[in-house]
Design a protein around this motif. Structure first.
Motif, mmCIF file in Angstrom:
data_model
loop_
_atom_site.group_PDB
_atom_site.id
_atom_site.type_symbol
_atom_site.label_atom_id
_atom_site.label_comp_id
_atom_site.label_asym_id
_atom_site.label_seq_id
_atom_site.Cartn_x
_atom_site.Cartn_y
_atom_site.Cartn_z
ATOM 1 N N ALA A 1 0.316 38.794 26.050
ATOM 2 C CA ALA A 1 -0.400 39.828 25.303
ATOM 3 C C ALA A 1 0.211 40.068 23.929
ATOM 4 C CB ALA A 1 -0.391 41.137 26.097
ATOM 5 N N CYS A 2 1.398 39.561 23.702
ATOM 6 C CA CYS A 2 2.117 39.903 22.468
ATOM 7 C C CYS A 2 1.537 39.181 21.257
ATOM 8 C CB CYS A 2 3.592 39.571 22.594
ATOM 9 S SG CYS A 2 4.503 39.882 21.060
ATOM 10 N N PRO A 3 1.013 39.926 20.297
ATOM 11 C CA PRO A 3 0.417 39.282 19.125
ATOM 12 C C PRO A 3 1.454 38.563 18.259
ATOM 13 C CG PRO A 3 0.462 41.649 18.850
ATOM 14 C CD PRO A 3 0.897 41.382 20.253
ATOM 15 N N HIS A 4 2.700 38.904 18.444
ATOM 16 C CA HIS A 4 3.719 38.200 17.657
ATOM 17 C C HIS A 4 4.394 37.098 18.457
ATOM 18 C CE1 HIS A 4 3.989 40.238 13.677
ATOM 19 N NE2 HIS A 4 3.009 40.854 14.291
ATOM 20 N N GLU A 5 3.818 36.819 19.589
ATOM 21 C CA GLU A 5 4.268 35.714 20.435
ATOM 22 C C GLU A 5 5.738 35.811 20.800
ATOM 23 O OE1 GLU A 5 2.213 31.967 18.904
ATOM 24 O OE2 GLU A 5 1.483 33.587 17.643
ATOM 25 N N LEU A 6 6.165 37.034 21.066
ATOM 26 C CA LEU A 6 7.532 37.235 21.522
ATOM 27 C C LEU A 6 7.550 37.136 23.046
ATOM 28 C CD1 LEU A 6 8.320 40.349 19.309
ATOM 29 C CD2 LEU A 6 8.691 37.946 18.771
ATOM 30 N N GLN A 7 8.730 37.223 23.609
ATOM 31 C CA GLN A 7 8.890 37.244 25.055
ATOM 32 C C GLN A 7 9.391 38.641 25.414
ATOM 33 O OE1 GLN A 7 8.619 34.197 27.198
ATOM 34 N NE2 GLN A 7 7.399 33.710 25.414
ATOM 35 N N PRO A 8 8.476 39.600 25.499
ATOM 36 C CA PRO A 8 8.925 40.986 25.682
ATOM 37 C C PRO A 8 9.842 41.176 26.892
ATOM 38 C CG PRO A 8 6.607 40.934 25.154
ATOM 39 C CD PRO A 8 7.021 39.512 25.370
ATOM 40 N N PHE A 9 9.577 40.438 27.987
ATOM 41 C CA PHE A 9 10.429 40.690 29.157
ATOM 42 C C PHE A 9 11.858 40.223 28.923
ATOM 43 C CE2 PHE A 9 8.374 36.652 29.711
ATOM 44 C CZ PHE A 9 9.367 35.813 30.195
ATOM 45 N N ASP B 1 11.009 41.246 15.059
ATOM 46 C CA ASP B 1 9.648 40.842 14.750
ATOM 47 C C ASP B 1 8.649 41.677 15.536
ATOM 48 O OD1 ASP B 1 9.157 38.001 13.172
ATOM 49 O OD2 ASP B 1 11.201 38.309 13.860
ATOM 50 N N CYS B 2 9.158 42.467 16.448
ATOM 51 C CA CYS B 2 8.270 43.311 17.254
ATOM 52 C C CYS B 2 7.697 44.412 16.374
ATOM 53 C CB CYS B 2 9.060 43.916 18.406
ATOM 54 S SG CYS B 2 8.192 45.250 19.219
ATOM 55 N N ILE B 3 6.362 44.546 16.383
ATOM 56 C CA ILE B 3 5.717 45.576 15.564
ATOM 57 C C ILE B 3 5.431 46.834 16.370
ATOM 58 C CG2 ILE B 3 4.702 43.959 13.920
ATOM 59 C CD1 ILE B 3 2.051 44.280 15.540
ATOM 60 N N GLU B 4 5.898 46.866 17.599
ATOM 61 C CA GLU B 4 5.733 48.036 18.474
ATOM 62 C C GLU B 4 4.261 48.373 18.693
ATOM 63 O OE1 GLU B 4 8.292 51.203 17.169
ATOM 64 O OE2 GLU B 4 9.983 49.847 16.892
ATOM 65 N N CYS B 5 3.452 47.337 18.808
ATOM 66 C CA CYS B 5 2.022 47.558 18.971
ATOM 67 C C CYS B 5 1.680 48.066 20.372
ATOM 68 C CB CYS B 5 1.260 46.278 18.702
ATOM 69 S SG CYS B 5 1.596 44.989 19.913
ATOM 70 N N GLY B 6 2.563 47.828 21.337
ATOM 71 C CA GLY B 6 2.333 48.363 22.670
ATOM 72 C C GLY B 6 1.488 47.496 23.592
ATOM 73 N N CYS B 7 1.061 46.338 23.127
ATOM 74 C CA CYS B 7 0.240 45.476 23.988
ATOM 75 C C CYS B 7 0.995 45.100 25.261
ATOM 76 C CB CYS B 7 -0.137 44.188 23.257
ATOM 77 S SG CYS B 7 -1.304 44.455 21.936
ATOM 78 N N CYS B 8 2.287 44.820 25.109
ATOM 79 C CA CYS B 8 3.070 44.382 26.265
ATOM 80 C C CYS B 8 3.113 45.467 27.331
ATOM 81 C CB CYS B 8 4.470 43.980 25.832
ATOM 82 S SG CYS B 8 5.306 45.189 24.795
ATOM 83 N N ALA B 9 3.396 46.690 26.895
ATOM 84 C CA ALA B 9 3.473 47.786 27.857
ATOM 85 C C ALA B 9 2.099 48.055 28.471
ATOM 86 C CB ALA B 9 4.002 49.045 27.183
ATOM 87 N N LEU C 1 8.067 49.173 27.878
ATOM 88 C CA LEU C 1 8.788 48.152 27.119
ATOM 89 C C LEU C 1 9.095 48.595 25.694
ATOM 90 C CD1 LEU C 1 6.670 45.243 28.522
ATOM 91 C CD2 LEU C 1 9.125 45.468 28.818
ATOM 92 N N VAL C 2 8.082 49.180 25.035
ATOM 93 C CA VAL C 2 8.266 49.526 23.629
ATOM 94 C C VAL C 2 9.401 50.532 23.464
ATOM 95 C CG1 VAL C 2 7.102 50.249 21.544
ATOM 96 C CG2 VAL C 2 5.811 49.135 23.342
ATOM 97 N N GLN C 3 9.505 51.423 24.443
ATOM 98 C CA GLN C 3 10.574 52.407 24.385
ATOM 99 C C GLN C 3 11.937 51.704 24.397
ATOM 100 O OE1 GLN C 3 8.969 55.641 26.543
ATOM 101 N NE2 GLN C 3 10.962 56.452 27.015
ATOM 102 N N TYR C 4 12.048 50.669 25.222
ATOM 103 C CA TYR C 4 13.292 49.911 25.257
ATOM 104 C C TYR C 4 13.552 49.236 23.911
ATOM 105 C CZ TYR C 4 13.959 50.429 30.276
ATOM 106 O OH TYR C 4 14.206 50.945 31.518
ATOM 107 N N PHE C 5 12.465 48.733 23.301
ATOM 108 C CA PHE C 5 12.672 48.020 22.040
ATOM 109 C C PHE C 5 13.076 48.981 20.935
ATOM 110 C CE2 PHE C 5 9.162 45.064 23.746
ATOM 111 C CZ PHE C 5 10.055 44.592 24.693
ATOM 112 N N ARG C 6 12.478 50.158 20.937
ATOM 113 C CA ARG C 6 12.851 51.148 19.915
ATOM 114 C C ARG C 6 14.307 51.540 20.105
ATOM 115 N NH1 ARG C 6 7.560 54.098 21.067
ATOM 116 N NH2 ARG C 6 6.128 53.139 19.588
HETATM 117 S S1 SF4 Z 1 5.229 45.935 21.137
HETATM 118 FE FE1 SF4 Z 1 5.276 44.319 22.656
HETATM 119 S S2 SF4 Z 1 3.406 43.196 22.309
HETATM 120 FE FE2 SF4 Z 1 3.745 44.416 20.470
HETATM 121 S S3 SF4 Z 1 4.909 43.087 19.091
HETATM 122 FE FE3 SF4 Z 1 6.396 44.258 20.256
HETATM 123 S S4 SF4 Z 1 6.886 42.935 21.974
HETATM 124 FE FE4 SF4 Z 1 5.003 42.168 21.117
#
Ligand code: SF4
Ligand code: SF4
Lengths: 568, 341
Positions: free
Chosen positions: A378-386, A407-415, A424-429
């Protein structure tokens, strides 16, 4: 001729909730009696207040001047009196106070003298300055000063100018309504951007769930006699992300390390275009914007609001229902919970959502990651969120960066798609905040060391100077009293005094270049390269602030809730 | 554990672990239906036994580990393991073997590693491998589909109320092929063997070929429902076909055709329900291709040249060990770093 569209990876299709707020035309919000205008509403520098307590200000008068190139002026939204220049609750998840000008409206709504210009006859540089002084920033929510995006790259010729009317987030319809009602302004604004950037093509991208807006824009383009292409793009969140829309329309993927102009493309939101047009053609600075009021309210609708209107005044326009428990700014995918109703609407406010437990139920309990890979798909930036999640959780930040955390834009698609309901996004922030925090600590340690060394050198220099003075005094005494000279000179003057003047000079010389390293004394950097750098730093600072606030909010979750709910 | 989302996204999709697992179980239904039809409903009894003991093991371990029972017991993951075990073991295996396998899978291979999402090996395959090593005789007793034994009698056999009679002890099609070939070193011809022996059907094991076809059907459905990705299954089958095809083309008299291998033993069950296990498999698209392809080749080699009747379980377990490494070296390029198109 159908335009060739490209695809970005992933994305999701959340329920759009857009139909309720587009039934009524854009309304004009009544002028509130009191307006709170934060000075720092843009990415980049902090505009400085240029009015004083008790001053009478006119509508459109500058109250905060742009302090840097990447900065944007702030204006009085109506005429009235400056009642306070003090920190006020920020429209920011942190809820920290930010320096704001509080204006008591006099009800006359009296304009300052407006100076429409014929930009075509002006030097591009002056047009950019005008836009900065009109306070123009990206109105899609990014609030990056627009004038700073209006210079083409020196190396790459501009190919496409993308005008973003995709508006992919659920609930938000302000751009949709703007396109329906004020297509001409957008087209004219896009024309200004086109003239400054000189791209080969202008592409207006709109998600295909807005047929009325697409039709209106096509009509406006034809009426203006322009050759802009209005292109329907598939509805898939986050198609309205600048990078995603650029990639859908042009096939160009702008990496995080590059500016889009380096790849011959630039992107502006439709509302930014229309505000640019108004700024130049009517001399009206950015003092209002269209904000969607949606969610759990009786009358969802779009309103043109004066910037500085408080959320409390604004939501009253839609009559929130009784079970509303909090308010979000922005969409439900990337927006944030407002810290309180006293926060004002700012340039970044595209939408206010009244939220209820029914509308956004608390997520089911978090389960362990089963490595299903849904998030990666689901990640538009083709990251490996997990993977990022595992590393963030384990506080393995180096690895997280290696896996492109930034590179994560915190779009929330992964969560959104995660079957284990991991925030997930909370962890990334959190991870980003930690990394920034550490970097800041490192910088602080470095400047502390510089300060320490500077002090040491100063002490030594003072010691040396003292010794020199003593020696000089002794020498003078010796001259006065030739008898004593035989004894005094060797004792006082010899070991310390002789090298003293030389040491003092070197110490002073060494101290001079270190002194700017002392915080607060940094010289105002000049040149374009440092502008970008400063913007980046400002972004980082803002994010650090946000991350810290989030941590604090998490720690004090209960009083935080209590602070927002009773206001309802 | 539960945390109120104070940050975005506030709007979430409807995915859940439970939903994923239930859909996987649904994907097994065509195979199970075929099983019941060509053999006997005894498989349902075995599934029930495996499920009961899996849930029991899960509940005990969750209790010991102090994890919320309601949350994890209902996630369906233990049931998936249980069903796979029941389908992998011989249908007339004694109940205690099924129970031991289920408990072993859940307690040792899953919960002791940290529970859901943490197990480096596929629990069902670990249990299967442990059984085959510890009880080789019991594990190779595959009844012929022509076995005439009433359902009641089968139940009695399973529960040890009736002794195993020799007539019930068949061998798997893969096994019979291997034994026959071994007995008449060089003197036999696979095509004629397949045509004459009762244990073989139209294109693989008699009767069992339809069960595996059921797995294929269920697997394709899971792919269509976007529960599994195509990479691992296709690569697994491609690996199996590639190597079996190579041997077959080289000496058609000595080696069975790729078709036979596809529909024999655990090939299709493995392709759609085992190598697709996200927890113990590879996660990157390229990694899944490598994982599947290698597992397919290994499965063939162990199956044909190894000492066990089927090589699928060992192949998967070997690849499970490599999965983290495969993932590490197959990280996809991210947005913007692929060069402009
Ligand atoms: S929030 Fe999730 S889906 Fe969106 S860019 Fe970041 S890792 Fe990818
Ligand atoms: S979607 Fe959730 S469970 Fe699946 S791999 Fe990503 S983080 Fe793990």
């Amino acid at each position: 001729m159908p335009h060739k569209l490209f695809r970005f990876n992933g994305g999701v299709k959340p329920a759009t909730h857009k139909t309720d707020s587009v039934r009524a035309p854009i309304g004009r919000a009544p002028m509130p009696e009191r307006l709170v205008v934060p000075l720092h509403q843009n990415i980049g520098g902090k505009p400085q207040p240029c009015v004083a307590l008790g001053d009478r200000v006119l509508k459109g008068q500058v109250i905060g001047t742009a302090d840097h190139w990447v900065s944007a002026a702030v204006h009085a939204p109506t005429s009235g009196t400056v009642r306070a220049i003090e920190p006020q609750l920020a429209t920011h998840p942190s809820g920290l106070p930010t320096l704001s000008v509080v204006i008591e409206a006099d009800g006359k709504d009296e304009w300052i003298e407006r100076r429409p210009v014929d930009y075509a006859s002006m030097a591009p540089e002056s047009v950019r300055e005008l836009l900065r002084d009109a306070g123009l920033v990206g109105l899609g929510g990014a609030v990056f000063p627009s004038h700073a995006k209006l210079s083409a790259s020196k190396k790459t010729p501009m190919e496409e100018l993308v005008i973003n009317g995709a508006e992919c987030e659920p609930f938000i319809t302000c751009d949709d309504m703007l396109m329906r009602e004020r297509g001409e302004e957008i087209v004219r604004g896009a024309g200004i951007f086109r003239d400054l950037l000189e791209p080969k093509r202008v592409l207006i991208g709109i998600e295909d769930n807005k047929p009325e807006a697409i039709a209106a824009m096509r009509e406006a383009v034809a009426a203006a006699g322009e050759s802009f292409e209005v292109i329907a793009v598939p509805t898939r969140y986050p198609a309205g992300g600048a990078k995603q829309l650029i990639s859908v329309l042009t096939g160009k993927e702008v990496p995080s390390s590059k500016r889009s102009t380096d790849m011959g493309v630039q992107c502006f939101n439709v509302a930014t275009a229309s505000s640019a047009y108004r700024a130049l053609t009517f001399g009206e600075p950015l003092i209002s914007r269209i904000v969607t009021l949606a969610g759990n309210v009786e009358q969802p609708r779009n309103w043109e609001v004066p910037l500085g209107m408080t959320i409390r005044d604004f939501i009253a326009l839609g009559t929130p229902r009784a079970d509303t428990n909090r308010y979000l700014m922005g969409g439900p995918m990337m927006g944030f919970e407002l810290p309180g109703l006293d926060a004002p609407l700012i340039k970044a406010s595209n939408c206010i959502i009244a939220a209820s437990p029914k509308l956004f139920p608390p997520p089911p309990p978090e389960m362990p990651c089963i490595r299903c890979g849904s998030c990666a798909r689901a990640c538009p930036h083709e990251l490996q969120p997990f993977e990022l999640y595992w590393f963030s959780r384990a506080a393995n930040f180096g690895k997280a960066q290696e896996y492109h955390l930034f590179d994560c834009i915190e779009c929330g698609c992964c969560a959104f798609v995660c079957p284990s309901h991991i925030p997930l996004v909370q962890y990334f922030r959190y991870a980003k905040g930690e990394i920034w925090g550490r970097e800041r600590d490192k910088k602080a340690a470095e400047s502390a060391r510089a300060r320490f060394e500077f002090r040491n050198e100063r002490d030594e220099r003072e010691k040396a100077e003292k010794a020199e003075r003593l020696a000089r005094a002794a020498a003078a005494k010796a001259a006065d009293n030739p008898l004593a000279s035989a004894t005094a000179a060797p004792t006082a003057a010899s070991p310390a005094a002789t090298p003293a003047p030389a040491a003092a000079v070197t110490a002073a010389a060494a101290a001079a270049p270190t002194s700017p390293a002392v915080p607060g004394e940094a010289p105002a950097a000049t040149g374009e390269a440092s502008e970008a750098e400063r913007a980046r730093k400002a972004m980082i600072a803002a994010a650090v602030e946000r991350a810290r606030a989030q941590r604090e909010a998490a720690a004090a979750a209960r009083p935080h809730d209590a602070a927002t709910s009773p206001e309802q | 554990m539960s945390r109120y989302l104070s940050t975005s996204p506030y709007q979430l999709g409807n995915a859940s672990v439970r939903r994923v697992m239930l859909l996987v179980l649904a994907g097994l239904l065509p195979g199970i239906a075929a099983y019941v039809w060509v053999f006997s409903p005894i498989i349902l009894v075995q599934i029930a036994i495996a499920s009961a003991f899996s849930l029991l093991g899960e509940a005990l371990m969750l209790k010991v580990r102090g994890k919320p029972l309601s949350l994890f017991l209902g996630d369906g993951s233990a049931l998936v393991t249980a069903w796979l075990i029941a389908l992998a073991l011989p249908p007339l295996a004694p109940w205690w073997l099924v129970a031991v396998a289920a408990l072993f899978a859940i307690v040792i291979a899953k919960q002791l590693y940290g529970g859901l999402g943490q197990n480096p090996f596929n629990p069902a395959m670990i249990a299967f491998a442990a059984c085959i090593v510890s009880f080789p005789a019991l594990m190779s007793m595959w009844p012929s589909v022509t076995l005439k034994l009433s359902f009641i009698d089968q139940v009695q056999v399973v529960f040890g109320l009736m002794p195993h009679v020799d007539a019930m002890n068949g061998a798997t099609p893969l096994d019979s092929l291997k034994t026959s070939l071994k007995l008449n070193e060089g003197g036999v011809n696979v095509p004629s063997l397949l045509a004459t022996q009762e244990v073989f059907g139209y294109f693989a094991g008699r009767g069992w070929e339809w069960v595996t076809a059921g797995y294929l059907l269920g697997g394709l459905w899971l792919w269509w429902r976007d529960i599994i990705r195509w990479q691992a299954p296709l690569a697994f089958l491609a690996g199996l076909v590639a190597i079996s095809g190579a041997f077959w083309l080289w000496q058609p008299a000595q080696y069975a055709s790729p078709l036979f291998h596809l529909f024999s033993g655990g090939s299709l069950l493995c392709a759609f329900f085992i190598v697709t296990d996200p927890v113990s498999g590879a996660t990157t698209p390229r990694g899944q291709l490598i994982f599947g392809f290698s597992a397919g080749i290994l499965a063939y080699l162990i199956r044909v040249f190894g000492g066990y009747p089927d090589g699928v379980a060992f192949a998967v377990l070997l690849l499970n060990i490599c999965a983290p490494l495969i993932d590490r070296y197959t990280q996809p390029r991210i947005f913007g770093l692929k060069g402009t198109r």
